[in-house]
Design an enzyme around this catalytic site. Sequence first.
Site, PDB file in Angstrom:
ATOM      1  N   HIS A  42     -13.669  -0.859   7.416  1.00 35.70           N
ATOM      2  CA  HIS A  42     -12.205  -0.634   8.061  1.00 35.70           C
ATOM      3  C   HIS A  42     -11.920   0.310   8.281  1.00 35.70           C
ATOM      4  CE1 HIS A  42     -12.252  -5.578   8.586  1.00 35.70           C
ATOM      5  NE2 HIS A  42     -12.461  -5.278   8.974  1.00 35.70           N
ATOM      6  N   ILE A  52      -7.706   4.015  10.459  1.00 39.80           N
ATOM      7  CA  ILE A  52      -8.015   3.065   9.311  1.00 39.80           C
ATOM      8  C   ILE A  52      -7.415   1.803  10.354  1.00 39.80           C
ATOM      9  CG2 ILE A  52      -7.067   1.470   7.292  1.00 39.80           C
ATOM     10  CD1 ILE A  52      -5.382   3.933   6.717  1.00 39.80           C
ATOM     11  N   CYS A  53      -8.339   0.276  10.630  1.00 34.78           N
ATOM     12  CA  CYS A  53      -8.412   0.122  11.151  1.00 34.78           C
ATOM     13  C   CYS A  53      -6.973  -1.433  10.178  1.00 34.78           C
ATOM     14  CB  CYS A  53      -9.788  -1.172  11.021  1.00 34.78           C
ATOM     15  SG  CYS A  53      -8.755  -2.586  12.759  1.00 34.78           S
ATOM     16  N   LEU A  54      -6.310  -1.524  10.673  1.00 34.89           N
ATOM     17  CA  LEU A  54      -4.933  -2.747   9.490  1.00 34.89           C
ATOM     18  C   LEU A  54      -3.805  -2.703  10.102  1.00 34.89           C
ATOM     19  CD1 LEU A  54      -4.345  -3.158   6.518  1.00 34.89           C
ATOM     20  CD2 LEU A  54      -3.455  -1.287   6.029  1.00 34.89           C
TER      21      LEU A  54
END
Lengths: 84, 161
Positions: B91, B98-100
Site C-alpha cells: 500500500h 501511502i494508501c491509508l
Amino acid sequence: MKVKILQWHAVGSWTWDAQDETCGICRMAFDGCCPDCKFPGDDCPLIWGVCNHAYHLHCILKWVNSQNSTPHCPMCRREWQFKA
Amino acid sequence: MTSSSVPSRKVLSKIASNRLQKEVMEWQTNPPAGFKYKVNDSLQRWIIEVTGAPGTLYTGETYQLQVDFPEHYPMEAPQVIFIPPAPLHPHIYSNGHICLDILYDSWSPAMTVSSVCISILSMLSSSPAKERPADNDRYVRNCRNGRSPKETRWWFHDDKV
C-alpha cells in the site's frame, strides 16, 4: 455560645459536566475555552451529540461545516446529531 | 501547471498552531514506540523517523515520514508521505504516497500525529510481502507533476493489511 457574624465572603466555582477534561478537537480544557475565544463559560459553551460525546460548540461547528457529506462524530464516527 | 507537492504555505490558523503545540508537548512526554521526531522551528512540517517493529518484515529498518499540516488542521487531514526510499509495501507507492483511509476520507479531527504514526506502523507490521502496489508505475507516473496524495481519489479495498 452566641456567635455574631460580622462579615462573610462567598466563593462560587463552576465546571462543565463533561466526562472528558479536554475537547477532542482542539485539545484545550473544557473548563477553558476554544482557541478562538478569550473567556470560558457561556460565550464558549460545550455541546453534546446524541452519541454523548462533548466538544466546544465552536470546534464541532467548524468540523461539521467543513464536511461535504454527512458529518460524523470525531470520536466514535457515528453520524453527528446535536443532542436536544 | 501548478504543483502541490509543497502544500500551500499558508500560516496555520490559531486552532491549528495551538493544537500542534499541544501535540509537540504530548509527543515529548509520551512518544509513540518506534518513532523519533526532533522538534525544529517549523510546526508546519514534521520529519519523523520510524523504525520497523521487531518480528516484522521491516525489523530494524528506518524510514522517514514527512508530515505537512494544512492551515485548518485538524479539520483537514495532514499530508503524510514517506520520503523516498519508501518501504516496500503493497500500500505504499515508490514516490512515498501511502494508501491509508484515515489520511484521506476517514480522517477525524480527534486523531493526532501520534495516532496516525501508530496506524502507519501497524500497517507496516501486518504486511504479508515486501512488494509495491500492483499499479505502482501508473500511479507514480500520474503524480510526476508533484501532485499531492490528498488529491488522489483513493479507493480502499483491502482491510487485511
